[in-house]
Scaffold this active site. Sequence first.
Site, short mmCIF file in Angstrom:
data_model
loop_
_atom_site.label_atom_id
_atom_site.label_comp_id
_atom_site.label_asym_id
_atom_site.label_seq_id
_atom_site.Cartn_x
_atom_site.Cartn_y
_atom_site.Cartn_z
N HIS A 57 -21.56 13.44 -24.79
CA HIS A 57 -20.96 13.66 -26.11
C HIS A 57 -22.05 13.75 -27.17
CE1 HIS A 57 -21.06 9.27 -25.47
NE2 HIS A 57 -21.12 9.13 -26.78
N HIS A 82 -22.69 13.22 -31.12
CA HIS A 82 -22.22 12.65 -32.38
C HIS A 82 -22.69 13.56 -33.51
CE1 HIS A 82 -21.22 8.46 -31.06
NE2 HIS A 82 -22.09 8.75 -30.09
#
Length: 118
Positions: A105, A107
Amino acid sequence: MHDPNCLFCKIVEGKIPSHKVYEDDEIFGFRDIHPWAPVHFLLVPKAHVASLAQVDESHAAMLGRMLAVAPKLALQEGARPYPEGGFRVVVNTGDDGGQEVHHLHVHVIGGPRPWLKG
């Protein structure tokens, strides 16, 4: 393609609710449940990839698209325009890198400072 025990796979599948900010055929974006800043969302591949350490050349287009949509989404979510404004892009990798959920992921963090972290 999916890990049935992965939190982010469950979010991508709609089994856990999220505040969606983006979706295409390979990427899902949603607001962080514990934001560090006024703008804080995550971009994740829909297919389960445990971390940046597991990425290879076959992921290049998907990673490029994640970075390419980040600026538009940051503005959409409330970041001020460059150069006075801006945002940060962070990819935590592995336990020593601070990765808490083992699904790749990105951010995207921004908005007026000071932020809670970083």
